[in-house]
Design a protein around this motif. Structure first.
Motif, PDB file in Angstrom:
ATOM      1  N   GLU A   6       0.823  -1.195   0.000  1.00 28.77           N
ATOM      2  CA  GLU A   6       0.000   0.000   0.000  1.00 28.77           C
ATOM      3  C   GLU A   6       0.866   1.257   0.000  1.00 28.77           C
ATOM      4  O   GLU A   6       2.018   1.248   0.435  1.00 28.77           O
ATOM      5  N   ASP A   7       0.298   2.346  -0.513  1.00 26.75           N
ATOM      6  CA  ASP A   7       0.986   3.619  -0.496  1.00 26.75           C
ATOM      7  C   ASP A   7       0.821   4.295   0.856  1.00 26.75           C
ATOM      8  O   ASP A   7       0.016   3.883   1.682  1.00 26.75           O
ATOM      9  N   GLY A   8       1.569   5.377   1.043  1.00 26.26           N
ATOM     10  CA  GLY A   8       1.428   6.167   2.251  1.00 26.26           C
ATOM     11  C   GLY A   8       2.690   6.132   3.086  1.00 26.26           C
ATOM     12  O   GLY A   8       3.545   5.261   2.919  1.00 26.26           O
ATOM     13  N   PRO A   9       2.846   7.106   4.004  1.00 31.86           N
ATOM     14  CA  PRO A   9       4.034   7.146   4.855  1.00 31.86           C
ATOM     15  C   PRO A   9       4.044   5.985   5.841  1.00 31.86           C
ATOM     16  O   PRO A   9       2.990   5.459   6.212  1.00 31.86           O
ATOM     17  N   PRO A  10       5.229   5.544   6.283  1.00 30.44           N
ATOM     18  CA  PRO A  10       5.304   4.429   7.227  1.00 30.44           C
ATOM     19  C   PRO A  10       4.781   4.830   8.599  1.00 30.44           C
ATOM     20  O   PRO A  10       4.833   6.000   8.989  1.00 30.44           O
ATOM     21  N   THR A  11       4.263   3.864   9.337  1.00 30.70           N
ATOM     22  CA  THR A  11       3.805   4.121  10.697  1.00 30.70           C
ATOM     23  C   THR A  11       5.011   4.256  11.628  1.00 30.70           C
ATOM     24  O   THR A  11       6.087   3.742  11.350  1.00 30.70           O
ATOM     25  N   ILE A  12       4.818   4.946  12.741  1.00 29.62           N
ATOM     26  CA  ILE A  12       5.897   5.177  13.701  1.00 29.62           C
ATOM     27  C   ILE A  12       5.695   4.267  14.910  1.00 29.62           C
ATOM     28  O   ILE A  12       4.651   4.281  15.554  1.00 29.62           O
ATOM     29  N   ASP A  13       6.695   3.445  15.209  1.00 31.94           N
ATOM     30  CA  ASP A  13       6.683   2.556  16.366  1.00 31.94           C
ATOM     31  C   ASP A  13       8.068   2.659  16.999  1.00 31.94           C
ATOM     32  O   ASP A  13       9.023   2.024  16.557  1.00 31.94           O
ATOM     33  N   LEU A  14       8.206   3.468  18.066  1.00 31.12           N
ATOM     34  CA  LEU A  14       9.518   3.731  18.649  1.00 31.12           C
ATOM     35  C   LEU A  14      10.139   2.481  19.261  1.00 31.12           C
ATOM     36  O   LEU A  14      11.364   2.312  19.220  1.00 31.12           O
ATOM     37  N   GLU A  15       9.316   1.592  19.822  1.00 27.29           N
ATOM     38  CA  GLU A  15       9.865   0.358  20.389  1.00 27.29           C
ATOM     39  C   GLU A  15      10.450  -0.516  19.278  1.00 27.29           C
ATOM     40  O   GLU A  15      11.531  -1.102  19.439  1.00 27.29           O
ATOM     41  N   ARG A  16       9.741  -0.588  18.146  1.00 27.87           N
ATOM     42  CA  ARG A  16      10.256  -1.352  17.018  1.00 27.87           C
ATOM     43  C   ARG A  16      11.537  -0.722  16.476  1.00 27.87           C
ATOM     44  O   ARG A  16      12.500  -1.415  16.140  1.00 27.87           O
ATOM     45  N   GLU A  17      11.553   0.626  16.393  1.00 31.94           N
ATOM     46  CA  GLU A  17      12.742   1.317  15.920  1.00 31.94           C
ATOM     47  C   GLU A  17      13.945   1.002  16.811  1.00 31.94           C
ATOM     48  O   GLU A  17      15.065   0.792  16.325  1.00 31.94           O
ATOM     49  N   ALA A  18      13.728   0.961  18.138  1.00 35.26           N
ATOM     50  CA  ALA A  18      14.821   0.660  19.062  1.00 35.26           C
ATOM     51  C   ALA A  18      15.349  -0.751  18.833  1.00 35.26           C
ATOM     52  O   ALA A  18      16.566  -0.987  18.857  1.00 35.26           O
ATOM     53  N   ARG A  19      14.448  -1.700  18.566  1.00 35.22           N
ATOM     54  CA  ARG A  19      14.889  -3.075  18.300  1.00 35.22           C
ATOM     55  C   ARG A  19      15.666  -3.156  16.993  1.00 35.22           C
ATOM     56  O   ARG A  19      16.661  -3.883  16.892  1.00 35.22           O
ATOM     57  N   VAL A  20      15.199  -2.399  15.979  1.00 36.66           N
ATOM     58  CA  VAL A  20      15.901  -2.388  14.698  1.00 36.66           C
ATOM     59  C   VAL A  20      17.317  -1.848  14.868  1.00 36.66           C
ATOM     60  O   VAL A  20      18.282  -2.415  14.343  1.00 36.66           O
ATOM     61  N   GLN A  21      17.459  -0.745  15.625  1.00 37.73           N
ATOM     62  CA  GLN A  21      18.783  -0.162  15.823  1.00 37.73           C
ATOM     63  C   GLN A  21      19.705  -1.106  16.591  1.00 37.73           C
ATOM     64  O   GLN A  21      20.903  -1.196  16.289  1.00 37.73           O
ATOM     65  N   ALA A  22      19.161  -1.812  17.590  1.00 34.08           N
ATOM     66  CA  ALA A  22      19.965  -2.788  18.329  1.00 34.08           C
ATOM     67  C   ALA A  22      20.440  -3.897  17.403  1.00 34.08           C
ATOM     68  O   ALA A  22      21.594  -4.343  17.477  1.00 34.08           O
ATOM     69  N   PHE A  23      19.546  -4.332  16.507  1.00 29.16           N
ATOM     70  CA  PHE A  23      19.919  -5.374  15.542  1.00 29.16           C
ATOM     71  C   PHE A  23      21.020  -4.885  14.610  1.00 29.16           C
ATOM     72  O   PHE A  23      21.990  -5.601  14.330  1.00 29.16           O
ATOM     73  N   ILE A  24      20.890  -3.640  14.118  1.00 27.77           N
ATOM     74  CA  ILE A  24      21.882  -3.101  13.197  1.00 27.77           C
ATOM     75  C   ILE A  24      23.246  -2.993  13.872  1.00 27.77           C
ATOM     76  O   ILE A  24      24.276  -3.338  13.287  1.00 27.77           O
ATOM     77  N   ARG A  25      23.266  -2.526  15.119  1.00 24.26           N
ATOM     78  CA  ARG A  25      24.546  -2.427  15.836  1.00 24.26           C
ATOM     79  C   ARG A  25      25.191  -3.802  16.006  1.00 24.26           C
ATOM     80  O   ARG A  25      26.403  -3.959  15.850  1.00 24.26           O
ATOM     81  N   GLU A  26      24.373  -4.806  16.337  1.00 29.78           N
ATOM     82  CA  GLU A  26      24.908  -6.155  16.478  1.00 29.78           C
ATOM     83  C   GLU A  26      25.421  -6.683  15.141  1.00 29.78           C
ATOM     84  O   GLU A  26      26.474  -7.337  15.078  1.00 29.78           O
ATOM     85  N   ALA A  27      24.685  -6.381  14.053  1.00 29.03           N
ATOM     86  CA  ALA A  27      25.115  -6.829  12.727  1.00 29.03           C
ATOM     87  C   ALA A  27      26.444  -6.193  12.341  1.00 29.03           C
ATOM     88  O   ALA A  27      27.302  -6.834  11.719  1.00 29.03           O
ATOM     89  N   ILE A  28      26.636  -4.924  12.707  1.00 27.41           N
ATOM     90  CA  ILE A  28      27.918  -4.264  12.444  1.00 27.41           C
ATOM     91  C   ILE A  28      29.029  -4.950  13.215  1.00 27.41           C
ATOM     92  O   ILE A  28      30.115  -5.231  12.685  1.00 27.41           O
ATOM     93  N   GLU A  29      28.771  -5.252  14.510  1.00 28.68           N
ATOM     94  CA  GLU A  29      29.779  -5.911  15.337  1.00 28.68           C
ATOM     95  C   GLU A  29      30.163  -7.278  14.782  1.00 28.68           C
ATOM     96  O   GLU A  29      31.308  -7.716  14.907  1.00 28.68           O
ATOM     97  N   ARG A  30      29.202  -7.956  14.140  1.00 32.97           N
ATOM     98  CA  ARG A  30      29.473  -9.274  13.564  1.00 32.97           C
ATOM     99  C   ARG A  30      30.087  -9.191  12.167  1.00 32.97           C
ATOM    100  O   ARG A  30      30.420 -10.202  11.569  1.00 32.97           O
ATOM    101  N   GLY A  31      30.208  -7.959  11.631  1.00 33.14           N
ATOM    102  CA  GLY A  31      30.793  -7.789  10.312  1.00 33.14           C
ATOM    103  C   GLY A  31      29.863  -8.178   9.183  1.00 33.14           C
ATOM    104  O   GLY A  31      30.307  -8.556   8.099  1.00 33.14           O
ATOM    105  N   LEU A  32      28.552  -8.060   9.412  1.00 33.94           N
ATOM    106  CA  LEU A  32      27.571  -8.488   8.417  1.00 33.94           C
ATOM    107  C   LEU A  32      27.122  -7.365   7.491  1.00 33.94           C
ATOM    108  O   LEU A  32      26.474  -7.625   6.482  1.00 33.94           O
ATOM    109  N   LEU A  33      27.424  -6.119   7.837  1.00 36.06           N
ATOM    110  CA  LEU A  33      26.916  -4.989   7.061  1.00 36.06           C
ATOM    111  C   LEU A  33      28.005  -4.315   6.240  1.00 36.06           C
ATOM    112  O   LEU A  33      29.114  -4.099   6.729  1.00 36.06           O
TER     113      LEU A  33
END
Length: 218
Positions: free
Chosen positions: A49-76
């Motif tokens: 569907e079209d339209g701007p994405p919904t905002i979920d700060l708890e989900r955003e925090a989990r995404v950022q934690a995942f990205i930091r871990e992925a960087i530490e593992r050399g995956l990104l």
């Protein structure tokens, strides 16, 4: 503007450029609205569907934690990020409780001095091979149209797309952007292509609007 930080382990540093042939770009986060017309939606075989994405700060925090871990593992694999200071005063833009007043934000962002700053710095970063292939995220349709004209006046051929653009229009404009023989260098968009891989040969992403989403920002 530069950002300085301290890494606990220098081996986890993420530098510029792909690390190897065959690297994969993966969408991290919720595959919801804002994906219509994207390469991600096409490859997934479904229409989003079209339209701007919904905002979920708890989900955003989990995404950022995942990205930091992925960087530490050399995956990104890394990318260049450049932040430019401009004199847009958001304190003078009305707040509705869920976002900025659309008309006031458009007026604040649609300024010749700001456009000149953006274009001057964009011209400094030419890809090694071929032309620039840029997606510019704008605040609303009026801002997208204004920026497309502003880019064109500064010898940066541009077009614009929004949620009302047909699938045929989107495909045509993006095909032109990917074609090195076509002069089109920038596509100004609003309410579409917010997340996902839309143009495999993209050289630049311009965030020309404020966002409350850390995922969209990254």
């Amino acid at each position: 503007m530069g950002i300085v930080g301290l890494l606990d382990d220098g081996a986890s540093r993420v530098g510029p450029g792909f690390r190897a042939d065959g690297n994969t770009v993966v969408l991290v986060g919720q595959a919801g609205s804002g994906l219509a017309g994207s390469e991600y939606a096409r490859l997934a075989g479904h229409a989003a569907e079209d339209g701007p994405p919904t905002i979920d700060l708890e989900r955003e925090a989990r995404v950022q934690a995942f990205i930091r871990e992925a960087i530490e593992r050399g995956l990104l694999a890394p990318f260049h990020y450049y932040a430019l200071y401009d004199d847009a005063d958001y304190s003078e833009v009305g707040w509705t409780g869920t976002g900025y007043d659309e008309a006031e934000l458009e007026a604040a962002l649609s300024q010749d001095t700001r456009a000149e700053l953006i274009c001057r710095n964009l011209k400094r970063f030419q890809p090694v091979d071929g032309k620039r292939k840029c997606i510019a995220f704008c605040s609303n349709v009026g801002h997208a149209k204004w920026m497309a004209v502003a880019f064109g006046r500064r010898e940066l051929p541009a077009a614009w797309l929004d949620g009302s653009s047909s699938n045929e229009e989107r495909a045509s404009v993006l095909a032109r952007l990917e074609d090195d023989d076509d002069p089109l260098e920038i596509v100004c968009v609003v309410d579409i292509l917010n997340e996902g891989i839309d143009v495999p040969s993209l050289t630049h992403v311009l965030m020309l609007r404020p966002t409350l989403s850390f995922t969209v920002f990254i």
